[in-house]
Design a protein around this motif. Structure first.
Motif, PDB file in Angstrom:
ATOM      1  N   SER A 154       1.032  -1.187   0.035  1.00 26.63           N
ATOM      2  CA  SER A 154       0.117   0.034  -0.049  1.00 26.63           C
ATOM      3  C   SER A 154       1.065   1.488   0.085  1.00 26.63           C
ATOM      4  N   ASP A 155       0.465   2.383  -0.715  1.00 25.04           N
ATOM      5  CA  ASP A 155       1.618   3.318  -0.930  1.00 25.04           C
ATOM      6  C   ASP A 155       1.537   4.197   0.309  1.00 25.04           C
ATOM      7  N   PRO A 156       2.418   5.155   0.535  1.00 26.65           N
ATOM      8  CA  PRO A 156       2.463   5.828   1.836  1.00 26.65           C
ATOM      9  C   PRO A 156       1.350   6.891   2.096  1.00 26.65           C
ATOM     10  N   PRO A 160      -9.306  -2.532  -4.193  1.00 27.31           N
ATOM     11  CA  PRO A 160      -9.003  -0.961  -4.907  1.00 27.31           C
ATOM     12  C   PRO A 160      -9.400  -0.148  -3.998  1.00 27.31           C
ATOM     13  N   THR A 161      -8.656   1.227  -4.012  1.00 24.71           N
ATOM     14  CA  THR A 161      -9.039   2.240  -3.335  1.00 24.71           C
ATOM     15  C   THR A 161      -9.559   3.635  -4.176  1.00 24.71           C
ATOM     16  N   THR A 162      -9.367   3.272  -5.587  1.00 17.90           N
ATOM     17  CA  THR A 162      -9.564   4.213  -6.537  1.00 17.90           C
ATOM     18  C   THR A 162     -10.728   3.534  -7.496  1.00 17.90           C
ATOM     19  N   ALA A 163     -11.416   4.153  -8.156  1.00 15.80           N
ATOM     20  CA  ALA A 163     -12.274   3.477  -9.090  1.00 15.80           C
ATOM     21  C   ALA A 163     -12.012   3.613 -10.384  1.00 15.80           C
ATOM     22  N   ARG A 203      10.258   5.057 -19.681  1.00 13.98           N
ATOM     23  CA  ARG A 203       9.136   4.477 -20.283  1.00 13.98           C
ATOM     24  C   ARG A 203       8.410   3.823 -19.342  1.00 13.98           C
ATOM     25  N   LYS A 204       7.068   3.725 -19.840  1.00 18.02           N
ATOM     26  CA  LYS A 204       6.042   2.658 -18.997  1.00 18.02           C
ATOM     27  C   LYS A 204       6.095   1.390 -19.773  1.00 18.02           C
ATOM     28  N   MET A 205       6.218   0.460 -18.981  1.00  8.29           N
ATOM     29  CA  MET A 205       6.124  -0.897 -19.358  1.00  8.29           C
ATOM     30  C   MET A 205       4.805  -1.536 -19.150  1.00  8.29           C
ATOM     31  N   GLY A 244      -4.588   2.029  -5.176  1.00 11.17           N
ATOM     32  CA  GLY A 244      -5.002   2.149  -6.535  1.00 11.17           C
ATOM     33  C   GLY A 244      -4.214   1.386  -7.536  1.00 11.17           C
ATOM     34  N   GLY A 245      -4.010   1.699  -8.914  1.00  4.62           N
ATOM     35  CA  GLY A 245      -3.330   0.806  -9.982  1.00  4.62           C
ATOM     36  C   GLY A 245      -1.738   0.767  -9.366  1.00  4.62           C
ATOM     37  N   SER A 246      -1.375   1.781  -8.632  1.00  7.31           N
ATOM     38  CA  SER A 246       0.084   1.683  -8.399  1.00  7.31           C
ATOM     39  C   SER A 246       0.138   0.709  -7.226  1.00  7.31           C
ATOM     40  N   SER A 247      -0.525   0.771  -6.371  1.00  6.53           N
ATOM     41  CA  SER A 247       0.005  -0.345  -5.305  1.00  6.53           C
ATOM     42  C   SER A 247      -0.488  -1.943  -5.965  1.00  6.53           C
ATOM     43  N   MET A 248      -1.548  -1.990  -6.416  1.00  9.92           N
ATOM     44  CA  MET A 248      -1.918  -3.248  -7.230  1.00  9.92           C
ATOM     45  C   MET A 248      -0.955  -3.685  -8.252  1.00  9.92           C
ATOM     46  N   ASP A 249      -0.360  -2.708  -9.078  1.00 12.29           N
ATOM     47  CA  ASP A 249       0.517  -3.051 -10.116  1.00 12.29           C
ATOM     48  C   ASP A 249       1.796  -3.579  -9.342  1.00 12.29           C
ATOM     49  N   THR A 250       2.369  -2.840  -8.410  1.00 17.28           N
ATOM     50  CA  THR A 250       3.380  -3.157  -7.834  1.00 17.28           C
ATOM     51  C   THR A 250       3.372  -4.591  -7.290  1.00 17.28           C
ATOM     52  N   VAL A 286      -8.931  -6.803 -11.277  1.00 13.55           N
ATOM     53  CA  VAL A 286      -9.442  -7.996 -12.198  1.00 13.55           C
ATOM     54  C   VAL A 286      -8.881  -8.033 -13.543  1.00 13.55           C
ATOM     55  N   THR A 287      -7.679  -7.299 -13.666  1.00 12.83           N
ATOM     56  CA  THR A 287      -7.112  -7.363 -14.957  1.00 12.83           C
ATOM     57  C   THR A 287      -5.870  -8.153 -14.812  1.00 12.83           C
ATOM     58  N   ILE A 288      -5.367  -8.852 -16.425  1.00  8.87           N
ATOM     59  CA  ILE A 288      -4.184  -9.496 -16.185  1.00  8.87           C
ATOM     60  C   ILE A 288      -2.906  -8.584 -16.736  1.00  8.87           C
ATOM     61  N   ASN A 289      -3.277  -7.349 -16.484  1.00 11.47           N
ATOM     62  CA  ASN A 289      -1.952  -6.306 -16.828  1.00 11.47           C
ATOM     63  C   ASN A 289      -1.544  -5.663 -15.373  1.00 11.47           C
ATOM     64  N   TYR A 290      -0.248  -5.273 -15.603  1.00 10.78           N
ATOM     65  CA  TYR A 290       0.345  -4.201 -14.416  1.00 10.78           C
ATOM     66  C   TYR A 290       1.196  -3.567 -15.342  1.00 10.78           C
ATOM     67  N   ASP A 302     -16.712   1.772   0.184  1.00  5.87           N
ATOM     68  CA  ASP A 302     -16.259   2.514   1.235  1.00  5.87           C
ATOM     69  C   ASP A 302     -14.740   2.862   1.224  1.00  5.87           C
ATOM     70  N   MET A 303     -14.002   2.038   0.576  1.00  2.00           N
ATOM     71  CA  MET A 303     -12.548   2.129   0.461  1.00  2.00           C
ATOM     72  C   MET A 303     -12.144   3.443  -0.369  1.00  2.00           C
ATOM     73  N   MET A 304     -13.024   3.790  -1.228  1.00  2.00           N
ATOM     74  CA  MET A 304     -12.827   5.034  -2.305  1.00  2.00           C
ATOM     75  C   MET A 304     -13.359   6.058  -1.777  1.00  2.00           C
ATOM     76  N   SER A 305     -14.066   6.082  -0.640  1.00  2.00           N
ATOM     77  CA  SER A 305     -14.809   7.509  -0.292  1.00  2.00           C
ATOM     78  C   SER A 305     -13.930   8.670  -0.062  1.00  2.00           C
ATOM     79  N   SER A 306     -12.830   7.959   0.465  1.00  2.00           N
ATOM     80  CA  SER A 306     -11.735   9.394   0.802  1.00  2.00           C
ATOM     81  C   SER A 306     -11.121  10.172  -0.248  1.00  2.00           C
ATOM     82  N   MET A 307     -11.256   9.567  -1.389  1.00  2.00           N
ATOM     83  CA  MET A 307     -10.567  10.161  -2.434  1.00  2.00           C
ATOM     84  C   MET A 307     -11.000  11.391  -2.578  1.00  2.00           C
TER      85      MET A 307
HETATM   86  N1  LIG Z   1      -3.186  -2.862 -14.315  1.00  2.00           N
HETATM   87  C1  LIG Z   1      -4.113  -2.142 -14.958  1.00  2.00           C
HETATM   88  O1  LIG Z   1      -4.854  -2.965 -15.817  1.00  2.00           O
HETATM   89  C2  LIG Z   1      -3.932  -0.945 -15.116  1.00  2.00           C
HETATM   90  C3  LIG Z   1      -4.856  -0.124 -15.990  1.00  2.00           C
HETATM   91  C4  LIG Z   1      -4.788   1.268 -16.074  1.00  2.00           C
HETATM   92  C5  LIG Z   1      -3.709   1.765 -15.375  1.00  2.00           C
HETATM   93  N2  LIG Z   1      -2.932   1.294 -14.567  1.00  2.00           N
HETATM   94  C6  LIG Z   1      -1.723   1.949 -13.960  1.00  2.00           C
HETATM   95  O2  LIG Z   1      -2.109   2.351 -12.595  1.00  2.00           O
HETATM   96  C7  LIG Z   1      -1.643   3.718 -12.000  1.00  2.00           C
HETATM   97  C8  LIG Z   1      -2.546   4.501 -11.845  1.00  2.00           C
HETATM   98  O3  LIG Z   1      -3.394   4.071 -10.677  1.00  2.00           O
HETATM   99  P1  LIG Z   1      -4.335   4.916 -10.035  1.00  2.00           P
HETATM  100  O4  LIG Z   1      -5.074   5.962 -11.015  1.00  2.00           O
HETATM  101  O5  LIG Z   1      -5.408   3.961  -9.289  1.00  2.00           O
HETATM  102  O6  LIG Z   1      -3.998   5.778  -8.889  1.00  2.00           O
HETATM  103  P2  LIG Z   1      -2.452   5.487  -7.960  1.00  2.00           P
HETATM  104  O7  LIG Z   1      -2.512   4.409  -7.285  1.00  2.00           O
HETATM  105  O8  LIG Z   1      -1.337   6.034  -8.605  1.00  2.00           O
HETATM  106  O9  LIG Z   1      -2.766   6.544  -6.696  1.00  2.00           O
HETATM  107  C9  LIG Z   1      -2.835   7.895  -6.971  1.00  2.00           C
HETATM  108  C10 LIG Z   1      -2.913   8.861  -5.822  1.00  2.00           C
HETATM  109  O10 LIG Z   1      -3.891   8.616  -5.206  1.00  2.00           O
HETATM  110  C11 LIG Z   1      -3.918   8.203  -3.782  1.00  2.00           C
HETATM  111  N3  LIG Z   1      -5.054   7.661  -3.250  1.00  2.00           N
HETATM  112  C12 LIG Z   1      -5.655   6.247  -3.911  1.00  2.00           C
HETATM  113  N4  LIG Z   1      -6.643   5.857  -3.473  1.00  2.00           N
HETATM  114  C13 LIG Z   1      -6.993   6.915  -2.295  1.00  2.00           C
HETATM  115  C14 LIG Z   1      -8.172   7.133  -1.596  1.00  2.00           C
HETATM  116  N5  LIG Z   1      -9.308   6.167  -1.329  1.00  2.00           N
HETATM  117  N6  LIG Z   1      -8.186   8.281  -0.678  1.00  2.00           N
HETATM  118  C15 LIG Z   1      -7.068   8.984  -0.730  1.00  2.00           C
HETATM  119  N7  LIG Z   1      -6.205   8.855  -1.554  1.00  2.00           N
HETATM  120  C16 LIG Z   1      -6.062   7.887  -2.536  1.00  2.00           C
HETATM  121  C17 LIG Z   1      -2.696   7.417  -3.624  1.00  2.00           C
HETATM  122  O11 LIG Z   1      -2.159   7.559  -2.497  1.00  2.00           O
HETATM  123  C18 LIG Z   1      -1.662   8.090  -4.664  1.00  2.00           C
HETATM  124  O12 LIG Z   1      -1.129   9.188  -3.951  1.00  2.00           O
HETATM  125  C19 LIG Z   1      -0.639   3.891 -13.339  1.00  2.00           C
HETATM  126  O13 LIG Z   1       0.504   3.579 -13.103  1.00  2.00           O
HETATM  127  C20 LIG Z   1      -1.403   3.235 -14.440  1.00  2.00           C
HETATM  128  O14 LIG Z   1      -0.561   2.929 -15.487  1.00  2.00           O
HETATM  129  C21 LIG Z   1      -2.903  -0.174 -14.608  1.00  2.00           C
END
Ligand SMILES: NC(=O)c1ccc[n+]([C@@H]2O[C@H](COP(=O)([O-])OP(=O)(O)OC[C@H]3O[C@@H](n4cnc5c(N)ncnc54)[C@H](O)[C@@H]3O)[C@@H](O)[C@H]2O)c1
Ligand SMILES: [Fe+2]
Length: 381
Positions: free
Chosen positions: A37-39, A138-141, A160-162, A96-102, A147-151, A179-184
């Motif tokens: 999970s990110d900082p 997921p904490t972003t929508a 570059r983004k791979m 969000g995608g960043s934590s899940m992809d990592t 549910v994807t096979i990508n990262y 409820d995990m997304m409501s703080s966005m």
């Molecule tokens: N795996 C896939 O299929 C796929 C698809 C599209 C994009 N991506 C990748 O995902 C990444 C983007 O992910 P993202 O858009 O979800 O954002 P993110 O994971 O990069 O998060 C962005 C910021 O939002 C904050 N944040 C996240 N959820 C929060 C919440 N509930 N409340 C408050 N702050 C919150 C995080 O702490 C972070 O600072 C990119 O690297 C993109 O290339 C992956």
């Protein structure tokens, strides 16, 4: 050729979905988690909503948070070491995608150490083993990475983004809890929601689309068009609708691919750290116009899913109506309309070449070229 379809083994949806985590962990006999999970999520107490449940249930875990937005090779490699040092046998990805992809990159390398350089995972890698089991929250929508096979991992040395595509990375359980997304904050809700809309629209018109993926994408467009404005206002209905809409978009695009909106957005994330959803949202209407001739009657369906009555419209009119509906939604949720504040003209050649080389480009419904991609960027400056 047969069409392949891959989805999570199990997924939970709706408010309170995370309460199912301890039951799933116990039923699967997992011993110790590494929570990825990110900082910021840790700072704002979002991660804690899940770790409190683990504490209450007496489940052991360590936290790994060396994860930046647009995560890097280093974030993954350090995570592999942390996982192995902790002797954790599964991962809970919260973010969000960043934590899940990592988490996906870590889990893949843990079970396929010959790919420890990370770079060799770009595109479709020939991994032999499923990743370390991942439970995804997921904490972003937006990305639907649960549910994807990508990262997507950034090679910071090459700017570059791979895009890595590998069925072995799929989380075994997803807990899609609004409820995990409501703080966005508003801006993040808007950007990530427009990422989800981009997945649904690109997935609907992508070269490999077929009846089953169409079914998911059209429903996703409908849900996102209906609920994104409400989610930005933080209404419970809006959050619930977006949690579901983005997930359903992921069920589709993960199985059929995307197009050049994503190819053009990825280099902006790599070079300027532009938030992924913002980049997609700005580029989407322009690429929709460019792709229109290669989409048959599909923009009619898109316009209707977005609430437009297309009765009596000519092809030109319904195509314009679909693009206008996307522009209106984007404007209503506060997305900028051009790339003027993001792109530097001296980078245009690098950006266009990088977009052309991107793994999402072959899925674009219209054949393209480096020169045409450059023109598309230029039209947004
Ligand atoms: N795996 C896939 O299929 C796929 C698809 C599209 C994009 N991506 C990748 O995902 C990444 C983007 O992910 P993202 O858009 O979800 O954002 P993110 O994971 O990069 O998060 C962005 C910021 O939002 C904050 N944040 C996240 N959820 C929060 C919440 N509930 N409340 C408050 N702050 C919150 C995080 O702490 C972070 O600072 C990119 O690297 C993109 O290339 C992956
Ligand atoms: Fe995306």
């Amino acid at each position: 050729m047969a069409n392949r379809f891959i989805l999570n083994e199990t997924s939970y949806h709706g408010s309170g979905a995370i309460n199912e985590i301890p039951t799933e962990v116990k039923a699967r006999g997992f011993q110790k988690a590494m929570v990825c999970s990110d900082p910021d999520l840790i700072k704002f107490g979002v991660t804690k909503k899940v770790t409190d449940l683990l504490d209450e249930a007496g489940l052991e875990y360590v936290i790994y948070s060396d994860i930046k937005a647009n995560p890097t090779i280093e974030n993954v490699q350090k995570g592999v070491k942390a996982l192995q040092d902790a002797k954790a046998d599964y991962i809970i990805a919260i973010g969000g995608g960043s934590s899940m992809d990592t988490a996906k990159g870590i889990g893949i390398i843990d079970r396929n150490p010959e790919f420890a350089d990370v770079r060799s995972l770009e595109g479709v890698a020939d991994t032999k083993n499923p990743c370390t089991p991942i439970l995804a929250v997921p904490t972003t929508a937006g990305t639907a990475a649960e549910v994807t096979i990508n990262y997507v991992i950034t090679d910071a040395q090459k700017d570059r983004k791979m895009v890595c595509v590998d069925p072995h990375d799929l989380p075994i359980v997803a807990f899609v809890d609004p409820d995990m997304m409501s703080s966005m904050p508003k801006g993040l809700t808007a950007a990530t929601g427009m990422d989800a809309l981009t997945h649904a629209i690109e997935g609907y018109i992508t070269a490999g689309a077929w009846e089953m993926s169409d079914m998911f994408h059209i429903k996703a467009i409908e849900l996102i068009a209906k609920h994104l404005r409400g989610a930005v206002e933080n209404t419970p209905e809006g959050r619930e609708g977006m949690a579901l809409g983005q997930y359903i978009a992921g069920m589709g695009f993960s199985n059929v691919g995307l197009g050049i909106v994503h190819s053009m957005a990825h280099p902006l994330g790599a070079l300027y750290d532009t938030p992924h959803g913002v980049a997609n949202a700005i580029i989407l209407p322009t690429v929709m116009e460019y792709n229109a001739p290669a989409t048959g009657t599909k923009y009619k369906d898109i316009a209707e899913a977005m609430g437009v009555d297309t009765t009596g419209m000519s092809q030109e009119e319904y195509r314009k109506a679909a693009i206008d509906a996307v522009k209106k939604l984007s404007q209503d949720v506060g997305i900028p309309t051009d790339l003027k504040d993001i792109v530097k003209t001296e980078d245009l050649d690098f950006l266009s070449e990088s977009a052309y080389a991107d793994a999402c480009r072959p899925g674009n419904p219209r054949e393209t070229s480096v020169a045409e991609i450059k023109e598309l960027y230029q039209s947004l400056l």
